[in-house]
Design an enzyme around this catalytic site. Sequence first.
Site, short mmCIF file in Angstrom:
data_model
loop_
_atom_site.label_atom_id
_atom_site.label_comp_id
_atom_site.label_asym_id
_atom_site.label_seq_id
_atom_site.Cartn_x
_atom_site.Cartn_y
_atom_site.Cartn_z
N ALA A 515 0.84 -1.20 0.00
CA ALA A 515 0.00 0.00 0.00
C ALA A 515 0.87 1.25 0.00
CB ALA A 515 -0.93 0.00 1.21
N ILE A 619 -5.13 5.19 7.55
CA ILE A 619 -5.91 4.02 7.12
C ILE A 619 -6.61 4.39 5.81
CG2 ILE A 619 -7.82 2.48 7.71
CD1 ILE A 619 -5.20 2.04 9.35
N LYS A 623 -12.67 -0.61 6.02
CA LYS A 623 -13.23 -1.96 5.95
C LYS A 623 -12.15 -2.99 5.63
CE LYS A 623 -17.39 -2.45 4.23
NZ LYS A 623 -18.59 -2.70 3.39
N GLN A 628 -7.85 -7.10 7.15
CA GLN A 628 -6.47 -7.55 7.25
C GLN A 628 -6.08 -7.75 8.71
OE1 GLN A 628 -3.86 -4.88 4.78
NE2 GLN A 628 -3.14 -6.89 4.23
N GLY A 692 2.68 -0.28 7.03
CA GLY A 692 2.25 -1.64 6.78
C GLY A 692 1.32 -2.15 7.87
N GLU A 695 0.96 -7.44 8.32
CA GLU A 695 1.82 -8.26 9.16
C GLU A 695 1.82 -7.79 10.61
OE1 GLU A 695 5.14 -9.78 6.04
OE2 GLU A 695 5.28 -7.69 6.58
#
Lengths: 734, 165
Positions: A515, A619, A623, A628, A692, A695
């Site tokens: 992203a 963000i 949604k 994630q 990120g 993860e």
Amino acid sequence: MADYKMDADHPGTAMARGVQGVLGKGLDRIEGALKVSGTATYGYEHQIDNVAYGFLITAPAAKGKVTGFDTEAARALPGVLDIIVDDPRIPRQAAAFGPAHAGNDEIDHYDQVMGVAIATSFEAARAAAKAVIVHIDAADGRFDTMADVAHASGPPKDSRLQDVAKGDIEQAMAEAAASIDQVYTTPNQVHAAMEPHASIAAWEDGTLTLWSSLQILKVARQVLAKAVGVESAQVRILSPYVGGGFGGKMLGPDAVLAAIAAQKLGRPVKIAMARQQLFHNVYRRTDTHQRLRLAADKDGRMTAIGHDSVVSQGPDGGFMEPVALGSISLYAAPVRHFTHKVVTLDMVMAGAVRAPGEAVGMLALESAIDELAEQCGRDPIDFRKLNEPEVDPMTGAPFSTRALVECLDWGAQQFGWARRASTPASVREGEWLIGMGVAAAVRINLMMDSEARVTLSPDGRARIETDMTDIGTGSYTILAQIAGEALGLPLDCVDVVLGDTDLPPAAGSGGSFGAASAGSSVALACEDIVATLAERMDATPEQMTLKDGHAIAGNRRVPLAELVGAAPLVGNGKIAQGSNAKTYSQAAHGAQFAEVAVNAITGEVRMRRMLGVFEAGRILNAKTARSQAIGGMIWGIGYALMEDAVLDQRTGQFVNHDLAEYHVPAHADVPHLDVHFIEHVDEHANPIGVKGLGELSISGAGAAVTNAIYNACGVRVRDFPMTLDKILAGLPPL
Amino acid sequence: MHFTINGQSHEVEPDIRTSLLDLLREHVGLTGSKKGCDHGQCGACTVLINGRRVNSCLTLAVMHQDDDITTIEGLGTPDNLSPMQAAFVKHDGYQCGYCTPGQICSAMGMLDEVKKGWGSHVSKDLTNPELTDEEISERMSGNICRCSAYPNIVDAIREVAGADA
């Protein structure tokens, strides 16, 4: 071309100026209707004329020499077109980020790919592959990491983590008022993406087209070209939809052998790896043996942190699981000791699985922190806050943003942490013991080079083109939102084309950098367009307001279609990492909370609820970001309670090499989950201020579960996963 | 051989070893039903046979010449989604989308089982089960989602079941 290197904060014009109101909104995925109707096309599903079917032939042992192949019976089966076992390009190990060794004369891991059977139907190819006899001189293999630790090597030169020894940890441990010195182990783990690795290869005029399921196309293209023996320019890869990646969808043997077979037969060939083959031919996450040494003074301030790990790797080496990646900058302590030893085994290589390092390292560290906090007589949240560093404790660099304490505090309030009984095994409901646990989450923040092209058409629609992939992460949708916000367009006026190496090369999906990287390149490409639009409005880009398909500047409001005119406007964006990566310590943070019930008689663990509070910059879509996050938290449940690729020490094979026996969380394992984002736009990280997320959400999640189990029943298991047999042994008397 | 799939007639001559899943994907071109494990372990291949959910990788195509087979493509199209498909989009009941057709077909079959009063391991009343979240999760546990969209899938199913009730 809007080209930006992250040597300084970007003014962030596109995102700062945007008034369309689509960025950050929890909008439905733009490709959603295709996915729920079965019309999104995955690697094996493109309709190609005259395609032949391949099935991989694999080795019956883990170590030895191949003395010959008996293919006669296989070739005689109806529908069989060819058996390929004599091509020097047959890959020995799954190619990951670079070309791995080729050649099927030697076996270095169980079920190693030996070749491929090709037939006119899937059934015939499968039967033929099974009918090939591989003659071998089997040899004894090395399958036990700790048995071979004396022959271990240190971190590879290009590893993300090198060994660190700052201060004298032995002395710090000896002088500590409270200390922990424990070994935690995690087993081999696999990605288990729902879509198996699958490829279709077709050659035309010396050019190879590959439809496949891959995460990073520009790298896959180079690796495949080298493996097959052509130039990158002769390879085109398409991966519009990817049925899960989790780090595992780099180039696999399916792609290389489909290309070889299609070349030899002169017709397209498709190969999907069988689920069982995936366990032994896709790189795994290594087993880890982690020694945690933590020391604190009488006030509960940490004086030392040591995280020393032994991991394994296959014979071709390369990657090292950076186990201490989460530990390295998480807590303040003057004495710091982080080392890794790599043991070579005769197994499939070890590689990246979701959050390499943190996923397993934080499971151990955050369990140990819980143990140390208890020894210090402190609440685990207070203990973490007490040891919060002001700057990066390794480098002294300022944090770009860091909201760990904010996440802990918000979560404690929301989760009802005050109701937690600090004495283990003191809350009981019938035959169930109830407990709560907490853990910190951290994941380093990365960005990679990425390019995109955005075209604004005379009809006022925008089209985004990049070879970025969407592996379920929401790339299609967030890129549309970024362009929509930057160009003032509703989402239904933005088209997104991904997953094709004919398009500008993107970072791809991996390391939670997708992203940030691809998103920034799209934002920059939009800036390129806005600069031209501004000229045509006799304004500066800063004076432009773009909304609902119109440009507004001064007293004019002009439809974009009119400004564009007859020829489409093309913007190109390119982002590159720069010195900001060193100037600032960049990581995303969070706090994981779990409540469990442990059966006082059987030791069975039931998840009751979880809460994840995360700070991951801006963000982009509330949604998909939440999705994630819950995905990572559920992986945490799996790592704490069930995931374990059981290695047969006699044969070097994973005994439970399928989805029935390798347990991943299923519906009934998953409780109600809440996710909350604390949003701090990280302007130091990249032009769009994101970090990120995919993860981060697994980091610490399993430790929250294990700490909750300890709080529930007083049993601390350090040998993961915490299956009920291990818990049962330590349960208090009934 | 003759097969009825999504209300349409298909004349196909599959290998006797061809699974129903491979018939759909490789012979009829309906790739919406997914192959995740080929051993009935993941549920991605779930289709409805005469209204009941079945792992299509675990049954041979030749056994179903007289059956009414419904796949994800038969439930709705991108322009005309069924309520369950639309609920999956709304609740983000997927990420990569690969297990999704199986989840949706399984949900349709599952709701019908509950309507018929079939009990499950977690039913309080075995002959008249109530569709709680626990009941949905239990009954959907044959469908693995590695992206782990489980809570969102339950939200989608609950909404559709509620609207239906």
